[in-house]
Design a protein around this motif. Structure first.
Motif, PDB file in Angstrom:
ATOM      1  N   GLY A  63      10.250   2.882 -11.740  1.00 14.28           N
ATOM      2  CA  GLY A  63      10.448   3.057 -10.482  1.00 14.28           C
ATOM      3  C   GLY A  63      11.294   3.967 -10.209  1.00 14.28           C
ATOM      4  N   ARG A  75      10.857   7.789   0.775  1.00 13.14           N
ATOM      5  CA  ARG A  75       9.728   6.787   0.520  1.00 13.14           C
ATOM      6  C   ARG A  75      10.138   5.390  -0.246  1.00 13.14           C
ATOM      7  NH1 ARG A  75       7.463  10.670  -2.963  1.00 13.14           N
ATOM      8  NH2 ARG A  75       8.251  10.239  -5.091  1.00 13.14           N
ATOM      9  N   ASN A  76      11.163   5.646  -0.976  1.00 11.72           N
ATOM     10  CA  ASN A  76      11.709   4.415  -1.606  1.00 11.72           C
ATOM     11  C   ASN A  76      12.635   3.297  -0.742  1.00 11.72           C
ATOM     12  OD1 ASN A  76      12.603   6.884  -3.825  1.00 11.72           O
ATOM     13  ND2 ASN A  76      11.194   5.469  -4.272  1.00 11.72           N
ATOM     14  N   TYR A  78      11.747   3.051   2.370  1.00 12.92           N
ATOM     15  CA  TYR A  78      10.801   2.215   3.146  1.00 12.92           C
ATOM     16  C   TYR A  78      10.215   1.078   2.395  1.00 12.92           C
ATOM     17  CZ  TYR A  78      11.202   5.731   6.506  1.00 12.92           C
ATOM     18  OH  TYR A  78      11.615   6.746   7.420  1.00 12.92           O
ATOM     19  N   HIS A  79       9.878   1.628   0.927  1.00 18.07           N
ATOM     20  CA  HIS A  79       9.667   0.359   0.025  1.00 18.07           C
ATOM     21  C   HIS A  79      10.590  -0.762   0.015  1.00 18.07           C
ATOM     22  CE1 HIS A  79       8.161  -1.105  -4.115  1.00 18.07           C
ATOM     23  NE2 HIS A  79       7.544  -1.891  -3.181  1.00 18.07           N
ATOM     24  N   GLU A  82      10.590  -2.859   3.464  1.00 21.90           N
ATOM     25  CA  GLU A  82       9.655  -3.565   3.513  1.00 21.90           C
ATOM     26  C   GLU A  82       9.571  -4.973   2.810  1.00 21.90           C
ATOM     27  OE1 GLU A  82       5.607  -1.389   2.819  1.00 21.90           O
ATOM     28  OE2 GLU A  82       5.665  -3.016   1.270  1.00 21.90           O
ATOM     29  N   THR A  83      10.267  -4.526   1.477  1.00 23.95           N
ATOM     30  CA  THR A  83      10.386  -5.807   0.517  1.00 23.95           C
ATOM     31  C   THR A  83      11.474  -6.827   1.007  1.00 23.95           C
ATOM     32  OG1 THR A  83       9.860  -4.203  -1.316  1.00 23.95           O
ATOM     33  CG2 THR A  83      10.918  -6.388  -2.027  1.00 23.95           C
ATOM     34  N   GLU A 300      14.256   2.021  -5.246  1.00 21.57           N
ATOM     35  CA  GLU A 300      13.026   1.479  -5.598  1.00 21.57           C
ATOM     36  C   GLU A 300      13.052   0.498  -6.746  1.00 21.57           C
ATOM     37  OE1 GLU A 300      10.551   2.755  -4.631  1.00 21.57           O
ATOM     38  OE2 GLU A 300       9.056   1.603  -5.698  1.00 21.57           O
ATOM     39  N   ALA A 303      13.889  -2.971  -5.033  1.00 15.56           N
ATOM     40  CA  ALA A 303      12.468  -3.436  -4.406  1.00 15.56           C
ATOM     41  C   ALA A 303      11.837  -4.012  -5.394  1.00 15.56           C
ATOM     42  CB  ALA A 303      11.797  -2.277  -3.526  1.00 15.56           C
ATOM     43  N   ILE A 304      11.721  -3.285  -6.627  1.00 16.77           N
ATOM     44  CA  ILE A 304      10.933  -4.164  -7.591  1.00 16.77           C
ATOM     45  C   ILE A 304      11.494  -5.397  -8.255  1.00 16.77           C
ATOM     46  CG2 ILE A 304       9.759  -3.855  -9.835  1.00 16.77           C
ATOM     47  CD1 ILE A 304       9.545  -0.799  -8.982  1.00 16.77           C
ATOM     48  N   LYS A 307      11.190  -8.562  -5.995  1.00 15.18           N
ATOM     49  CA  LYS A 307       9.889  -9.431  -6.350  1.00 15.18           C
ATOM     50  C   LYS A 307       9.945 -10.004  -7.791  1.00 15.18           C
ATOM     51  CE  LYS A 307       7.295  -8.333  -2.808  1.00 15.18           C
ATOM     52  NZ  LYS A 307       6.261  -7.191  -2.804  1.00 15.18           N
TER      53      LYS A 307
END
Ligand SMILES: *Cc1c(COP(=O)(O)O)cnc(C)c1O
Length: 459
Positions: A63, A75-76, A78-79, A82-83, A300, A303-304, A307
Motif C-alpha cells: 500500500g 486517492r489514498n 478516499y480509500h 471509505e474504510t 493507505e 485503510a488496510i 480491515k
C-alpha cells in the motif's frame, strides 16, 4: 503455554540485541537506571508500549508503494475515508498524525472554562488536552476497575450512577460531550460491554449530551464482547464494531494501536458544524483535509490496517497471547492485575517486592531487575511516574498502585519470545529478596519519569 497459532507467517525479520548481564548492568548504570534512556538497540524484548510498534503486513507495505502524494484529493484519502466510514459509520472523517492531535482539535473546539468531560478513565493525553482547554476531566469507571484483582468481564464499564451524579451536580449545559475509552487503557486495557455502551447512550440522551469514543483499541474491545457478552457469539467483528459506533456521535482514534500502523490517527463526527470548525483548524495546524499531517501512503496503510485488525483469527491470537502470558505468571504465583486486559500485563510491584517501601520506588526497581535479568523493557507506572511533592507540605505523595506494565506490540513477538518473557519474570521472582530500592538523583520539574536519574540504595 499454548494459544492459537498466529494466522500469518514471517517474511521480513529484524535482529534482536544480544547483550550480556555485565553489559546490561553497565548500560543501565549509564542510563541512570531509567529505561527511557536505554537505546532500543540494547533491548532484547521491548514491551515499553504497544503504540506505533505494530508489524505491518505485506499488503500494507504494498500500500505504501501506491501512495498518491498529491496535495489535494489523494486517492489514498478516499480509500481511507471509505474504510473509516464502513467501520465507524460517521459522516465526517478528519485525518491527523496521531491520536492526541484528534483530541486537541476536538477539545479546543468544544471544551472551555467551566466544562466537565466525563470518561470511564481518561488516558493521559486526553486528560491533558481537556485540562489544557481549562475543562475538568472526570473519571466515572465502575469501582471494580479500581481493585487490582476484582474479577469482572467488563472492568472498563462506565458507572452510570457516577455519570448521572456528575451531570446533575454540574449541569448538562456544562458537559459538551462524554467520552468512552475502548478498551480502557489507563484501567489496564479492560473492555466495555455493549450493554454498558447502550445504557450510557440512553442516559446521555435524557440530557442531550453527545457520546464520543476514544477508539484506539476498538477491535480488541469487539473481540471481548464477542467472547464474553450473551447474544454476540455469532456476530462478525465488523458488525459488532458498527453497532458500538452507532451509539456514538463520533470518535477520536490513534491508528498507532488498532490501525496496525506506526503513525497516524483521525477524528470522526456526525455533527456538520463541529466538523467544519475542526476542519478549518486542521488546515491551520496539521494540513489540508485530505492528508491531515500524514503522507498519502500512510493513509493507505491505515485503510488496510483497519480491515486487517478486524480479522477474528488475528484478534484471537493477539488477545490469547497476552492472556496466556498473564495466566502463566499467575499460575506461578507472580502477582499481576487481573483479569489480563487486551494489550498488556501489569505486574503488581508492591506485592512482588513487599520489602521495598514505596518511597524507594518498588515498580522502578522491578522494571530495572527485568532488564538486568533478560533485557526486557517494561514501563514503570507508579511512584516515579505519578508521585509528586505536595505543594503545601513539600512531602512526596505516592499513587495507590505500583505497577510495571508489559505492553505487547501487535504481530511482533512469537510464542517463544513470550515464553522467554515469562521465564525471565519468574526467575526475577525467585530471587526477589535480593532486589533493592532506588532513590532519585535528578528529576525534572514535570513528567520526571522520562528523564529522571536514579541510583540503587545500599543495604
Ligand atoms: C495512545 C492513546 C491516545 C493518544 O494517541 P497518540 O497516537 O499516542 O497521540 C489516546 N487515548 C488512548 C486510550 C490511547 O491509548
Amino acid at each position: 503455554m499454548r494459544y492459537p497459532m498466529e494466522p500469518y507467517r514471517i517474511k521480513v525479520i529484524e535482529s534482536i540485541a544480544d547483550t550480556t548481564p555485565d553489559e546490561r548492568r553497565r548500560i543501565l548504570e549509564e542510563a541512570g537506571f531509567n529505561l527511557f534512556a536505554v537505546s532500543a538497540d540494547k533491548v532484547t524484548i521491548d514491551l515499553l508500549t504497544d503504540s506505533g510498534t505494530s508489524a505491518m503486513s505485506d499488503r500494507q507495505w504494498a500500500g505504501l508503494m501506491v501512495g498518491d502524494e498529491s496535495y489535494a484529493g489523494s486517492r489514498n484519502y478516499y480509500h481511507f475515508e471509505e474504510t473509516v466510514r464502513e467501520i465507524f459509520g460517521y459522516k465526517y472523517v478528519i485525518p491527523a498524525h496521531q491520536g492526541r492531535v484528534a483530541e486537541n482539535l476536538l477539545f479546543s473546539t468544544v471544551v472551555g472554562k467551566g466544562s466537565f468531560v466525563p470518561n470511564n478513565i481518561h488516558f493521559d493525553t486526553t486528560r491533558a488536552n481537556v485540562e489544557h482547554n481549562f475543562g475538568r476531566a472526570v473519571d466515572c469507571v465502575i469501582d471494580a476497575a479500581l481493585h487490582p484483582t476484582a474479577d469482572h468481564p467488563f472492568k472498563g464499564n462506565m458507572d452510570l450512577r457516577k455519570l448521572e451524579a456528575l451531570i446533575r451536580e454540574r449541569g448538562a449545559e456544562n458537559i459538551p460531550l462524554c467520552l468512552m475509552t475502548i478498551t480502557n487503557n489507563s484501567g489496564g486495557g479492560q473492555p466495555v460491554s455493549m450493554e454498558n455502551i447502550k445504557s450510557t447512550r440512553k442516559l446521555l440522551d435524557q440530557y442531550n449530551i453527545p457520546l464520543y469514543f476514544d477508539a484506539c483499541r476498538f477491535a480488541e474491545n469487539c473481540y471481548f464482547i464477542k467472547k464474553r457478552e450473551a447474544g454476540y457469539e455469532n456476530r462478525s467483528m465488523l458488525s459488532i464494531a458498527r453497532e458500538i459506533f452507532s451509539y456514538g456521535d463520533g470518535c477520536t482514534m490513534s491508528a498507532k494501536k488498532d490501525g496496525l500502523v506506526n503513525i497516524g490517527g483521525f477524528l470522526c463526527s456526525n455533527n456538520h458544524d463541529l466538523a467544519t470548525s475542526i476542519t478549518n483548524l486542521l488546515i491551520l495546524v496539521e494540513g489540508f483535509p485530505t492528508y491531515g499531517g500524514l503522507a498519502g501512503r500512510d493513509l493507505e496503510a491505515i485503510a488496510i490496517g483497519l480491515k486487517e485488525v478486524l480479522d477474528e483469527r488475528y484478534l484471537e491470537s493477539r488477545i490469547s497471547q497476552v492472556r496466556c502470558l498473564g495466566e502463566e505468571l499467575d499460575s506461578r504465583g507472580v502477582p499481576i492485575l487481573k483479569p489480563p486486559g487486551g494489550h498488556a500485563i501489569y505486574l503488581d510491584a508492591r506485592a512482588f517486592l513487599p520489602h521495598i517501601p514505596q518511597e524507594q520506588f518498588p515498580a522502578q526497581a522491578l522494571a530495572c531487575a527485568l532488564y538486568l535479568e533478560g533485557g526486557i523493557r517494561g514501563v514503570e507506572i507508579g511512584g516515579l511516574m505519578f508521585g509528586h511533592k505536595d505543594p503545601a507540605t513539600g512531602k512526596e505523595v505516592f499513587p495507590e498502585l505500583e505497577m510495571v506494565r508489559l505492553a505487547v506490540p501487535r504481530r511482533v513477538y512469537t510464542s517463544a519470545h513470550i515464553e522467554f518473557v515469562a521465564e525471565t519474570i519468574c526467575s526475577v521472582f525467585r530471587d526477589r529478596d535480593a532486589i533493592r530500592g532506588y532513590e532519585i538523583v535528578y528529576e525534572a520539574p514535570v513528567l520526571r519519569h522520562f528523564t529522571a536519574r536514579m541510583r540503587p540504595i545500599d543495604g
